[in-house]
Design a protein around this motif. Structure first.
Motif, PDB file in Angstrom:
ATOM      1  N   SER A 294       0.826  -1.205   0.000  1.00 16.73           N
ATOM      2  CA  SER A 294       0.000   0.000   0.000  1.00 16.73           C
ATOM      3  C   SER A 294       0.859   1.253   0.000  1.00 16.73           C
ATOM      4  O   SER A 294       0.493   2.265  -0.601  1.00 16.73           O
ATOM      5  CB  SER A 294      -0.932  -0.017   1.214  1.00 16.73           C
ATOM      6  N   GLY A 295       2.022   1.191   0.681  1.00 18.38           N
ATOM      7  CA  GLY A 295       2.912   2.340   0.674  1.00 18.38           C
ATOM      8  C   GLY A 295       3.534   2.605  -0.683  1.00 18.38           C
ATOM      9  O   GLY A 295       3.900   3.744  -0.994  1.00 18.38           O
ATOM     10  N   ARG A 296       3.681   1.559  -1.516  1.00 15.55           N
ATOM     11  CA  ARG A 296       4.218   1.747  -2.862  1.00 15.55           C
ATOM     12  C   ARG A 296       3.139   2.155  -3.859  1.00 15.55           C
ATOM     13  O   ARG A 296       3.416   2.923  -4.786  1.00 15.55           O
ATOM     14  CB  ARG A 296       4.874   0.451  -3.356  1.00 15.55           C
ATOM     15  N   ILE A 297       1.926   1.636  -3.698  1.00 13.33           N
ATOM     16  CA  ILE A 297       0.848   1.957  -4.628  1.00 13.33           C
ATOM     17  C   ILE A 297       0.203   3.295  -4.273  1.00 13.33           C
ATOM     18  O   ILE A 297      -0.131   4.093  -5.153  1.00 13.33           O
ATOM     19  CB  ILE A 297      -0.205   0.834  -4.636  1.00 13.33           C
ATOM     20  N   PHE A 298       0.026   3.546  -2.999  1.00 15.72           N
ATOM     21  CA  PHE A 298      -0.559   4.811  -2.524  1.00 15.72           C
ATOM     22  C   PHE A 298       0.468   5.494  -1.612  1.00 15.72           C
ATOM     23  O   PHE A 298       0.367   5.428  -0.382  1.00 15.72           O
ATOM     24  CB  PHE A 298      -1.864   4.554  -1.762  1.00 15.72           C
ATOM     25  N   PRO A 299       1.505   6.104  -2.189  1.00 13.36           N
ATOM     26  CA  PRO A 299       2.608   6.648  -1.376  1.00 13.36           C
ATOM     27  C   PRO A 299       2.143   7.760  -0.444  1.00 13.36           C
ATOM     28  O   PRO A 299       1.180   8.476  -0.720  1.00 13.36           O
ATOM     29  CB  PRO A 299       3.593   7.158  -2.436  1.00 13.36           C
ATOM     30  N   ARG A 300       2.894   7.875   0.634  1.00 17.43           N
ATOM     31  CA  ARG A 300       2.562   8.901   1.635  1.00 17.43           C
ATOM     32  C   ARG A 300       3.070  10.284   1.249  1.00 17.43           C
ATOM     33  O   ARG A 300       2.618  11.282   1.793  1.00 17.43           O
ATOM     34  CB  ARG A 300       3.150   8.502   2.998  1.00 17.43           C
ATOM     35  N   ASN A 301       4.060  10.362   0.366  1.00 21.35           N
ATOM     36  CA  ASN A 301       4.595  11.642  -0.063  1.00 21.35           C
ATOM     37  C   ASN A 301       4.699  11.647  -1.578  1.00 21.35           C
ATOM     38  O   ASN A 301       4.493  10.632  -2.247  1.00 21.35           O
ATOM     39  CB  ASN A 301       5.965  11.905   0.582  1.00 21.35           C
ATOM     40  N   ASP A 302       5.040  12.816  -2.115  1.00 23.75           N
ATOM     41  CA  ASP A 302       5.080  12.986  -3.563  1.00 23.75           C
ATOM     42  C   ASP A 302       6.425  12.631  -4.174  1.00 23.75           C
ATOM     43  O   ASP A 302       6.596  12.751  -5.402  1.00 23.75           O
ATOM     44  CB  ASP A 302       4.739  14.446  -3.924  1.00 23.75           C
ATOM     45  N   ARG A 316      -4.616   7.788   1.527  1.00 27.37           N
ATOM     46  CA  ARG A 316      -4.671   7.230   2.875  1.00 27.37           C
ATOM     47  C   ARG A 316      -5.784   6.185   2.968  1.00 27.37           C
ATOM     48  O   ARG A 316      -5.603   5.110   3.559  1.00 27.37           O
ATOM     49  CB  ARG A 316      -4.913   8.347   3.889  1.00 27.37           C
ATOM     50  N   GLU A 317      -6.915   6.481   2.352  1.00 31.59           N
ATOM     51  CA  GLU A 317      -7.998   5.500   2.319  1.00 31.59           C
ATOM     52  C   GLU A 317      -7.588   4.256   1.542  1.00 31.59           C
ATOM     53  O   GLU A 317      -7.923   3.125   1.921  1.00 31.59           O
ATOM     54  CB  GLU A 317      -9.240   6.127   1.693  1.00 31.59           C
ATOM     55  N   GLY A 318      -6.851   4.439   0.440  1.00 29.49           N
ATOM     56  CA  GLY A 318      -6.377   3.299  -0.328  1.00 29.49           C
ATOM     57  C   GLY A 318      -5.449   2.402   0.477  1.00 29.49           C
ATOM     58  O   GLY A 318      -5.522   1.170   0.383  1.00 29.49           O
ATOM     59  N   ARG A 319      -4.574   3.004   1.288  1.00 32.68           N
ATOM     60  CA  ARG A 319      -3.689   2.188   2.128  1.00 32.68           C
ATOM     61  C   ARG A 319      -4.493   1.393   3.150  1.00 32.68           C
ATOM     62  O   ARG A 319      -4.219   0.203   3.386  1.00 32.68           O
ATOM     63  CB  ARG A 319      -2.667   3.091   2.824  1.00 32.68           C
ATOM     64  N   LEU A 320      -5.473   2.017   3.750  1.00 34.85           N
ATOM     65  CA  LEU A 320      -6.295   1.323   4.737  1.00 34.85           C
ATOM     66  C   LEU A 320      -7.084   0.188   4.098  1.00 34.85           C
ATOM     67  O   LEU A 320      -7.168  -0.921   4.661  1.00 34.85           O
ATOM     68  CB  LEU A 320      -7.241   2.329   5.409  1.00 34.85           C
ATOM     69  N   ILE A 381     -17.516  -4.846   1.115  1.00 34.96           N
ATOM     70  CA  ILE A 381     -17.560  -3.390   1.340  1.00 34.96           C
ATOM     71  C   ILE A 381     -16.211  -2.759   0.989  1.00 34.96           C
ATOM     72  O   ILE A 381     -16.140  -1.710   0.326  1.00 34.96           O
ATOM     73  CB  ILE A 381     -17.947  -3.101   2.799  1.00 34.96           C
ATOM     74  N   ALA A 382     -15.108  -3.395   1.418  1.00 33.60           N
ATOM     75  CA  ALA A 382     -13.784  -2.866   1.109  1.00 33.60           C
ATOM     76  C   ALA A 382     -13.524  -2.890  -0.398  1.00 33.60           C
ATOM     77  O   ALA A 382     -12.955  -1.943  -0.957  1.00 33.60           O
ATOM     78  CB  ALA A 382     -12.718  -3.673   1.849  1.00 33.60           C
ATOM     79  N   LEU A 383     -13.953  -3.968  -1.080  1.00 34.50           N
ATOM     80  CA  LEU A 383     -13.788  -4.031  -2.535  1.00 34.50           C
ATOM     81  C   LEU A 383     -14.596  -2.945  -3.234  1.00 34.50           C
ATOM     82  O   LEU A 383     -14.137  -2.341  -4.215  1.00 34.50           O
ATOM     83  CB  LEU A 383     -14.217  -5.402  -3.050  1.00 34.50           C
ATOM     84  N   PHE A 384     -15.796  -2.696  -2.748  1.00 34.47           N
ATOM     85  CA  PHE A 384     -16.639  -1.670  -3.346  1.00 34.47           C
ATOM     86  C   PHE A 384     -15.964  -0.301  -3.245  1.00 34.47           C
ATOM     87  O   PHE A 384     -15.915   0.456  -4.215  1.00 34.47           O
ATOM     88  CB  PHE A 384     -17.994  -1.651  -2.655  1.00 34.47           C
ATOM     89  N   ARG A 385     -15.422   0.006  -2.076  1.00 36.97           N
ATOM     90  CA  ARG A 385     -14.736   1.279  -1.906  1.00 36.97           C
ATOM     91  C   ARG A 385     -13.473   1.355  -2.761  1.00 36.97           C
ATOM     92  O   ARG A 385     -13.129   2.408  -3.311  1.00 36.97           O
ATOM     93  CB  ARG A 385     -14.368   1.480  -0.433  1.00 36.97           C
ATOM     94  N   PHE A 386     -12.780   0.226  -2.912  1.00 35.28           N
ATOM     95  CA  PHE A 386     -11.578   0.201  -3.740  1.00 35.28           C
ATOM     96  C   PHE A 386     -11.940   0.465  -5.200  1.00 35.28           C
ATOM     97  O   PHE A 386     -11.237   1.199  -5.909  1.00 35.28           O
ATOM     98  CB  PHE A 386     -10.879  -1.148  -3.610  1.00 35.28           C
TER      99      PHE A 386
END
Length: 850
Positions: A294-302, A316-320, A381-386
């Protein structure tokens, strides 16, 4: 260069020695009695259809091993068979019906045929046994797939029915009591903590290291990454950041392994507890893997390249969501398998009668459905949000390139698929198709994880390529990163098949069939045959290129053959070498193309029509290389295009024009059309310079000047000498031509320019006029330009009304009346035109009279 040649020679030696190594030892004949026993047992198991899956897998593997032996035995006596066949062919074709041949030849033919049948017998028997093994393996696979399909489509009690909820509690209570009973047995020993006391130092050490790695490992890696990235270049930062980030994944997992090792050292846990602890460790490890992904796909910084265009809150939602999906999949996977296995042991183990067995089966189906259904809902539910996150990426993405648009369409399709799965799977689970819901939703989660891993690996290898090739970010859009992504996609296909229910045996069977080859019109193409063909062809191609280089650089320059002939010889050798290499490669690979002759003959008709132009250009290219009417370096003119020939290929000829543009001319145009070769044979050529002088000029004087100008040019040949021709009397001038022969026609424009400069200078010094075209314009009826009397009066009245309203300043700008317009002004109108013409004519007749 020396190392490259040594490598090529080594490759050649290995290729030549490989067949001898592979076929040095002839395979031993299989034990057909033992095979008959195994085959009969397997066929009876398939017919009965009562064995467990593990038993089928075991007997299937035995049959596969036998099949490999039979495949190896098919080539027994191959060399002897080839020799006998050659001997039979040497005897000539057998006599036709009603004909006879010499008795000695007939006896010899019969003896060789009997010997051939005897040599072929072991191979034919092995082929028959291998076919039987293939049939058994296919039947076992079909049976197991049918069982898997029945399991997926089996309808269990609905978890939404409150009547089934107590069954779930019953399963949990039975498992809890079983674990408590096992722990009680462990603690009832004489001294249950003896092993823990003896191994206390190791246990404490393992626990401390495990806790440090789990709690502080990721923080250490983050600090190390910050230190390294501050000292590295931009391209190196990405590569080092990925390598260092692996520590965030490996250190916590190592801590979990050490923690479980410490618990094992205590010897306080029985087998079921250890299975439970291992399942919990798998769940925690999956959480850390998801945390890293998740940190590589949805990085915390630019500073990291993100594959999706999302705001920081959405990332952040994507990582969760990624971590949640990984935990749900891990709970359903190893933990769920443990739950099912232990539940069956506990509940079905106590059943004795048929009624108790049926009741136990109902309890398991209903209980597991009740326990798994909430997990399915949460995962949905998690898949739907993803899926919604992926659709939001489409709204934020503004890529204008075709590649970016295609990638966005894939992302949008994936998001829609996730939403569809999130809706359909819980519905199936609520109805009672728990297995089908599991087979739909959790493989989808694992597929998402596989796609995320591919994206991360593709980004890493692309960064490595950019760093090694020392290219900027434009290198990311080059061919190599695209090939890397394609290769990663191919490597991901087997794991994806396993995720979606394929058995390892299925993949092994597909690989075996691939190795055995695919039959196309009687020609078997296998990886071994293809590899042999590729190696032999590449070796032949390298030998051809070496010979071409040797001829071009060493031998041909020492001959008297011109450059065009040398290029023709080198090109012809290249084509012949490629053809010969292909023929040798086909023969070495053992490909028999005779069965494809009919297909090739049928296709040749259609191909002949479709490739008629290409074949025509190809033949024309061969003619050009043989006859050499043009060669590289020639100055030619064809189809209105003039330039220097740069290259002659089998399809077209490349010409560079004098404005440095390249023109591709089909070879057919050079053979069938009209071509002017200015420099073929020699570079001498004629230049014609036209000159015109005014009437009244001394023509002999002009001829002398022009001859002197031509003789003064250094590139003008004196043998034959320049010629000046008085062509005739033109409409505006006396026309002359200067005809000279240049020693190098490539400088024709330069010589022409110099001659024109000198002619202009000499004519000016001699007072010779170079005329230009002049024309006189005569008006036949000039009176038609004057307006009529009525129009002039009307225009005058209008002008007077307008003039009364204008000021004195604007009076000078008032419109001229038609009457005034009709009056000839000084130097204007027909009279003025006549007067001017009369003044300039110096005594010519009056214009009005004319």
């Amino acid at each position: 260069m020396t190392i490259l040649r040594l490598a090529r020679l080594l490759l050649l030696a290995v290729a030549l020695a490989l067949p001898g190594i592979l076929f040095a030892q002839s395979p031993e004949p299989p034990d057909y009695k033992a095979w008959e026993k195994t085959a009969t047992e397997a066929e009876q198991m398939v017919q009965a259809d009562k064995a467990q899956r593990q038993e089928f897998d075991k007997i299937r593997q035995e049959v596969v091993n036998w099949r490999e032996k039979f495949k190896a035995a098919e080539d027994i006596n191959a060399s002897q068979i080839s020799t006998v066949k050659a001997q039979i062919e040497a005897l000539g074709p057998p006599p036709k019906e009603g004909q006879s041949e010499d008795k000695a030849i007939a006896d010899r033919r019969k003896k060789l045929n009997d010997e051939l049948a005897q040599l072929q017998s072991p191979g034919l028997r092995a082929t028959e046994a291998a076919s039987r093994a293939d049939s058994i393996v296919a039947n076992i696979d079909q049976l197991l797939r049918a069982r898997q399909t029945d399991k997926l489509l089996r309808l269990t009690p609905s978890p939404l029915n409150p009547i089934n909820w107590p069954e779930g509690l019953k399963v949990l209570s039975e498992l809890t009591s079983e674990l408590a009973s096992e722990m009680g047995q462990q603690l009832n020993d004489t001294d249950p903590y003896a092993s823990a006391r003896n191994n206390a130092p190791a246990i404490v050490g393992l626990l401390l290291v495990a806790l440090l790695l789990v709690a502080r490992g990721r923080t250490w890696i983050d600090k190390l990454a910050d230190v390294l990235e501050a000292r590295l270049a931009r391209n190196a930062q990405r590569v080092i950041d990925f390598i260092v980030s692996l520590g965030q994944l490996l250190l916590p997992i190592a801590g979990i392994v050490l923690l479980e090792a410490a618990l094992v050292q205590t010897e306080l846990f029985g087998s079921r507890w250890m299975e439970l602890l291992i399942a919990i460790g798998v769940v925690l490890s999956a959480a850390f893997v998801a945390f890293w992904l998740s940190g590589r796909i949805f990085p915390r910084n630019d500073r990291q390249v993100a594959p999706f265009t999302l705001q920081s809150e959405r990332r952040r939602e994507g990582r969760l969501l990624t971590i949640s999906l990984a935990v749900f999949a891990a709970i359903q996977g190893p933990f769920g398998d443990w739950l099912v296995a232990r539940g069956q042991d506990v509940i079905e183990g106590s059943a004795k009668t048929a009624e108790e067995i049926d009741a136990a089966g109902h309890t398991l189906d209903a209980g597991f459905g009740v326990l798994v259904f909430p997990l399915q809902v949460l995962a949905a539910i998690a898949l739907f949000r993803f899926g919604q996150l992926l659709r939001r990426h489409l709204r934020n993405e503004t890529s204008g390139s075709e590649e970016g648009a295609f990638r966005d369409r894939l992302v949008g399709a994936l998001g829609n698929a996730l939403i569809a799965v999130a809706v359909v799977a819980p519905v199936l689970g609520g109805i009672g198709y728990i297995n089908a819901a599991n087979a739909l939703i959790f493989p989808t989660i694992l597929t998402l994880g596989l796609i995320a891993l591919l994206l991360v690996l593709n980004q890493f290898f692309t960064d490595v390529y950019v760093l090694v090739a020392r290219r900027e970010d434009d290198g990311r859009d080059s061919l190599i990163p695209a090939l890397i992504g394609f290769l990663l996609g191919l490597l991901a296909m087997p794991p994806a098949a396993l995720i979606w229910g394929a058995r390892p045996a299925d993949l092994a069977e597909m690989w075996t069939r691939f190795q055995n080859g695919v039959s196309v019109s009687g020609v078997t193409i296998s990886p071994g045959i293809f590899l042999t063909f590729a190696i032999v062809f590449v070796i032949g191609l390298m030998v051809t290129r070496l010979l071409q280089g040797a001829l071009k650089t060493s031998l041909l320059p020492k001959t008297k053959i011109d450059k065009g002939g040398q290029n023709a010889i080198v090109s012809g050798l290249g084509y012949f070498g490629i053809f010969l290499a292909a023929v040798i490669a086909i023969s070495s690979a053992g490909i028999d193309l005779s069965s494809l002759a009919i297909v090739a003959g049928a296709l040749s008709v259609g191909v002949g029509f479709g490739l008629q132009t290409i074949v025509q250009n190809f033949v024309s290219g061969i003619i050009l290389l043989i006859e050499r009417p043009i060669s590289e370096g020639d100055w030619i003119e064809v189809n209105g295009q003039m330039g220097i020939v740069k290259a002659i290929s089998v399809r077209s000829t490349r010409i560079e024009t004098f404005d440095r543009t390249e023109v591709i001319v089909p070879n057919a145009d050079l053979i069938s059309g009209q071509v002017t070769n200015w420099t073929r044979g020699n570079v001498t050529g004629r230049l014609i310079v036209p000159v015109g002088v005014a009437y009244g000029t001394d023509t002999r004087k002009v001829e002398t000047i022009l001859h002197e100008v031509a003789a003064n040019q250094s590139l003008v040949m004196m043998n034959p000498e320049p010629v000046v021709i008085f062509k005739g009397f033109g409409a505006d001038s006396l026309d002359f031509e200067v005809r000279v022969i240049l020693s190098d026609v490539n400088f024709i424009l330069r010589v022409q320019s110099e001659m024109n400069h000198e002619i202009n200078q000499r004519f000016a010094e001699a007072g010779i006029e170079i005329p230009f075209a002049q024309r006189d314009v005569w008006l036949r009826n000039p009176e038609v330009l004057r307006p009529s009397k009525d129009d002039a009066e009307a225009q005058s009245d209008k002008a007077e009304d307008k003039g009364s309203e204008d000021s004195d300043d604007t009076a000078s700008k008032r419109p001229v009346s038609r009457a005034e317009y009709g009056k000839p002004q000084p130097g204007e109108g027909p009279e003025g035109l006549e007067q001017q013409r009369h003044d300039s004519s110096d005594g010519e007749a009056d214009a009005g009279d004319r």
